[in-house]
Design a protein around this motif. Structure first.
Motif, PDB file in Angstrom:
ATOM      1  N   ARG A 128       0.809  -1.220   0.000  1.00 27.86           N
ATOM      2  CA  ARG A 128       0.000   0.000   0.000  1.00 27.86           C
ATOM      3  C   ARG A 128       0.842   1.270   0.000  1.00 27.86           C
ATOM      4  NH1 ARG A 128      -0.635  -2.421   4.945  1.00 27.86           N
ATOM      5  NH2 ARG A 128       0.037  -1.272   6.803  1.00 27.86           N
ATOM      6  N   GLU A 129       2.134   1.157   0.330  1.00 24.19           N
ATOM      7  CA  GLU A 129       3.013   2.331   0.342  1.00 24.19           C
ATOM      8  C   GLU A 129       3.976   2.367  -0.842  1.00 24.19           C
ATOM      9  OE1 GLU A 129       3.345   3.153   5.169  1.00 24.19           O
ATOM     10  OE2 GLU A 129       5.052   2.299   4.092  1.00 24.19           O
ATOM     11  N   ARG A 130       3.994   1.306  -1.635  1.00 26.17           N
ATOM     12  CA  ARG A 130       5.035   1.218  -2.664  1.00 26.17           C
ATOM     13  C   ARG A 130       4.896   2.243  -3.776  1.00 26.17           C
ATOM     14  NH1 ARG A 130       5.340  -5.386  -3.239  1.00 26.17           N
ATOM     15  NH2 ARG A 130       6.069  -5.764  -1.104  1.00 26.17           N
ATOM     16  N   ALA A 131       3.668   2.512  -4.219  1.00 25.44           N
ATOM     17  CA  ALA A 131       3.495   3.478  -5.305  1.00 25.44           C
ATOM     18  C   ALA A 131       3.955   4.863  -4.875  1.00 25.44           C
ATOM     19  CB  ALA A 131       2.042   3.513  -5.774  1.00 25.44           C
ATOM     20  N   LEU A 267       9.345  23.301 -16.215  1.00 26.18           N
ATOM     21  CA  LEU A 267       8.709  22.141 -16.835  1.00 26.18           C
ATOM     22  C   LEU A 267       9.019  20.869 -16.052  1.00 26.18           C
ATOM     23  CD1 LEU A 267       8.643  21.413 -20.660  1.00 26.18           C
ATOM     24  CD2 LEU A 267       9.015  19.601 -19.023  1.00 26.18           C
ATOM     25  N   PHE A 268      10.273  20.650 -15.740  1.00 27.17           N
ATOM     26  CA  PHE A 268      10.644  19.416 -15.049  1.00 27.17           C
ATOM     27  C   PHE A 268      10.323  19.466 -13.553  1.00 27.17           C
ATOM     28  CE2 PHE A 268      13.276  18.881 -18.913  1.00 27.17           C
ATOM     29  CZ  PHE A 268      12.783  17.646 -19.291  1.00 27.17           C
ATOM     30  N   THR A 269      10.150  20.661 -12.996  1.00 27.33           N
ATOM     31  CA  THR A 269       9.647  20.760 -11.629  1.00 27.33           C
ATOM     32  C   THR A 269       8.212  20.259 -11.560  1.00 27.33           C
ATOM     33  OG1 THR A 269      11.069  22.660 -11.138  1.00 27.33           O
ATOM     34  CG2 THR A 269       9.177  22.320  -9.703  1.00 27.33           C
ATOM     35  N   CYS A 270       7.426  20.617 -12.559  1.00 30.41           N
ATOM     36  CA  CYS A 270       6.036  20.164 -12.614  1.00 30.41           C
ATOM     37  C   CYS A 270       5.944  18.643 -12.682  1.00 30.41           C
ATOM     38  CB  CYS A 270       5.330  20.768 -13.839  1.00 30.41           C
ATOM     39  SG  CYS A 270       5.047  22.545 -13.714  1.00 30.41           S
ATOM     40  N   THR A 271       6.885  18.022 -13.351  1.00 33.00           N
ATOM     41  CA  THR A 271       6.831  16.563 -13.469  1.00 33.00           C
ATOM     42  C   THR A 271       7.070  15.878 -12.121  1.00 33.00           C
ATOM     43  OG1 THR A 271       9.172  16.453 -14.117  1.00 33.00           O
ATOM     44  CG2 THR A 271       7.555  16.605 -15.882  1.00 33.00           C
ATOM     45  N   SER A 272       7.756  16.561 -11.211  1.00 31.96           N
ATOM     46  CA  SER A 272       7.921  15.994  -9.867  1.00 31.96           C
ATOM     47  C   SER A 272       6.576  15.878  -9.165  1.00 31.96           C
ATOM     48  CB  SER A 272       8.856  16.872  -9.034  1.00 31.96           C
ATOM     49  OG  SER A 272      10.162  16.848  -9.551  1.00 31.96           O
ATOM     50  N   ILE A 273       5.732  16.882  -9.377  1.00 33.66           N
ATOM     51  CA  ILE A 273       4.387  16.832  -8.800  1.00 33.66           C
ATOM     52  C   ILE A 273       3.627  15.645  -9.377  1.00 33.66           C
ATOM     53  CG2 ILE A 273       2.197  18.073  -8.586  1.00 33.66           C
ATOM     54  CD1 ILE A 273       3.836  20.679  -8.822  1.00 33.66           C
ATOM     55  N   GLY A 274       3.780  15.418 -10.678  1.00 32.88           N
ATOM     56  CA  GLY A 274       3.116  14.283 -11.313  1.00 32.88           C
ATOM     57  C   GLY A 274       3.596  12.957 -10.759  1.00 32.88           C
ATOM     58  N   SER A 275       4.891  12.840 -10.542  1.00 33.57           N
ATOM     59  CA  SER A 275       5.449  11.582 -10.059  1.00 33.57           C
ATOM     60  C   SER A 275       4.941  11.244  -8.657  1.00 33.57           C
ATOM     61  CB  SER A 275       6.978  11.654 -10.061  1.00 33.57           C
ATOM     62  OG  SER A 275       7.538  10.436  -9.643  1.00 33.57           O
ATOM     63  N   ILE A 276       5.048  12.203  -7.742  1.00 37.48           N
ATOM     64  CA  ILE A 276       4.618  11.958  -6.369  1.00 37.48           C
ATOM     65  C   ILE A 276       3.093  11.851  -6.297  1.00 37.48           C
ATOM     66  CG2 ILE A 276       4.605  12.890  -4.020  1.00 37.48           C
ATOM     67  CD1 ILE A 276       7.302  14.235  -4.696  1.00 37.48           C
ATOM     68  N   GLY A 277       2.407  12.746  -7.019  1.00 40.15           N
ATOM     69  CA  GLY A 277       0.948  12.708  -7.026  1.00 40.15           C
ATOM     70  C   GLY A 277       0.410  11.425  -7.622  1.00 40.15           C
ATOM     71  N   GLY A 279       1.817   8.486  -7.562  1.00 39.22           N
ATOM     72  CA  GLY A 279       1.969   7.426  -6.571  1.00 39.22           C
ATOM     73  C   GLY A 279       0.975   7.564  -5.433  1.00 39.22           C
ATOM     74  N   TYR A 280       0.684   8.801  -5.042  1.00 30.92           N
ATOM     75  CA  TYR A 280      -0.253   9.035  -3.937  1.00 30.92           C
ATOM     76  C   TYR A 280      -1.674   8.640  -4.318  1.00 30.92           C
ATOM     77  CZ  TYR A 280      -3.244  11.470  -0.622  1.00 30.92           C
ATOM     78  OH  TYR A 280      -4.222  11.769   0.291  1.00 30.92           O
TER      79      TYR A 280
END
Length: 422
Positions: A128-131, A267-277, A279-280
């Motif tokens: 449940r925490e892996r993503a 642009l690549f800062t925004c992708t960090s939000i996508g990555s963490i979001g 998974g969340y």
């Protein structure tokens, strides 16, 4: 108290992935300078990218199998030593062939990052925490790509392109020292409390013991092909973002790549939000009681839809419009990536995770060999007609459609993405 040392481990994975993408991004930012100095065509540059992705593909296959045997600590160490030395070796290259050799060595070394990181997450986190954990470390790809447009032009202007490769390559050895100091598997780590270890090993979802799976037999599982398809059709899009976006902004909107680039950094800062979001979101659905496969699949469908607006970049009239549309698609890719990686540990036992990641990574890299060749042909063709921007527009259409196509194939192959039972 349960303890939270597993998040320290995620931090180590995050910084390794940041360095990984910083090192591979350097050449994209130096492309205009090296094109002039070495007289590269778009096809020449495509050849260099293909050397990286082909070697990366082979390296993924090798590292996936090796890491499952020798463990993530040693496997990660070997990987980062190879890629750091290879990155520094670019400074010695003076020809297109020389850069091709250096990129091939870099690809071989960098291939160990994700098999080792995904295996580490499987060892340190319950399902449940892996993503979320994957999304956090995977966001390092975006931070590396974000730091590069600021750091590399500064080094280029102050010292030269050779030093850009030397300095970025040397950073990996700092991380290596930290890895050996702070990392060990949970059962042996002195900083892991009994409560945290019980939490990590809480795998009530796995009710069936699975015997070790021979590497060759992995290709016989539909679950393996879910990951293969998901990577083959979407990884090449990320390669395009990394290796061609700086050139796209330079040729289409006259962005000066000899100066730190705020546009690429945002642009690549925004992708960090996508990555963490990304998974969340799937983890949130699981906590709400959704089956794991349903949470992953519905999340991935949403992210696939989010990539479609990049097609509208062809009508962008200024650079910020293009940055906005491409940021959405690149963020969607990273959200997709956080979930497609996690499906491996959802469906396979821990002892097979790195091998499956390596196989799927091979597929993604093969796509990354084919797509750059197509990009080079398209861009050279349109450049000959003095319509280079139109060539990029064709590529954006492919980027916008790739994720939905991959999702449909995944759904057809394994509608419920069941765990491997035998």
């Amino acid at each position: 108290m349960k303890g939270n040392y597993r998040w320290v481990v995620v931090a180590l994975l995050f910084f390794a992935t940041t360095i990984n993408y910083l090192d591979r991004q350097v050449i994209g930012l130096l492309k205009p300078t090296l094109e002039k100095e070495l007289n590269w065509s778009e096809t020449d540059y495509s050849f260099i990218v293909m050397c990286f992705t082909a070697s990366y593909a082979i390296g993924l296959l090798a590292f996936g199998k090796v890491i499952d045997k020798i463990g993530s600590k040693m496997g990660y160490s070997i990987s980062i030593v190879i890629w750091s030395i290879a990155c520094m070796a670019h400074a010695l290259a003076k020809t297109t062939f020389g850069f091709g050799v250096a990129r091939a060595a870099l690809g071989a070394g960098e291939a160990g990052n994700f098999p080792a990181a995904i295996k580490t997450v499987a060892e340190w986190f319950p399902k449940r925490e892996r993503a979320l954990a994957t999304g956090i470390f995977n966001s390092g790809a975006n931070i590396g790509a974000m730091v590069a447009p600021i750091m590399v032009p500064w080094i280029l202007g102050a010292y030269g392109w050779e030093e850009a490769f030397l300095i970025t390559g040397a950073i990996g050895f700092i991380w290596l020292a930290l890895w050996w100091w702070f990392y060990e598997i949970p059962a042996k780590h002195k900083s892991v409390t009994p409560e945290e270890l019980a939490h990590i090993q809480n795998e009530e979802e796995d009710v069936t013991e699975v015997a070790p799976i021979a590497w060759g037999k992995l290709f016989g599982y539909r679950q393996t092909w879910v990951f293969i398809v998901g990577k083959f059709f979407t990884d090449p899009i990320w390669w395009f973002f990394l290796f061609w976006l700086p050139s796209y902004f330079s040729t289409t909107f006259a962005l000066d790549l000899k100066k730190p680039s705020l546009h690429l950094a945002i642009l690549f800062t925004c992708t960090s939000i996508g990555s963490i979001g990304g998974g969340y979101i799937s983890g949130y659905f699981i906590k709400k009681g959704w089956p794991v496969y349903k949470a992953r699949k519905y999340s991935m469908f949403f992210f696939a839809l989010c990539a479609v607006p990049i097609i509208g970049a062809r009508w962008a009239t200024d650079i910020w419009q293009a940055v906005f549309l491409i940021s959405i698609a690149a963020s969607a890719h990273q959200a997709w990536s956080a979930n497609i990686f996690t499906t491996v540990s959802d469906m396979f036992p821990k002892h097979a995770v790195s091998s499956v990641v390596g196989i799927g990574g091979l597929a993604g890299s093969l796509g990354g060999v084919i797509f750059p060749y197509i990009i080079g042909v398209i861009l050279d063709s349109y450049k000959a007609d003095q319509a280079l921007s139109a060539g990029y527009n064709v590529i954006f259409v492919a980027c916008g459609c790739a994720y939905l196509f991959a999702w449909l194939l995944i759904h057809f192959i394994s509608p419920k993405m069941e765990a491997v039972k035998s």
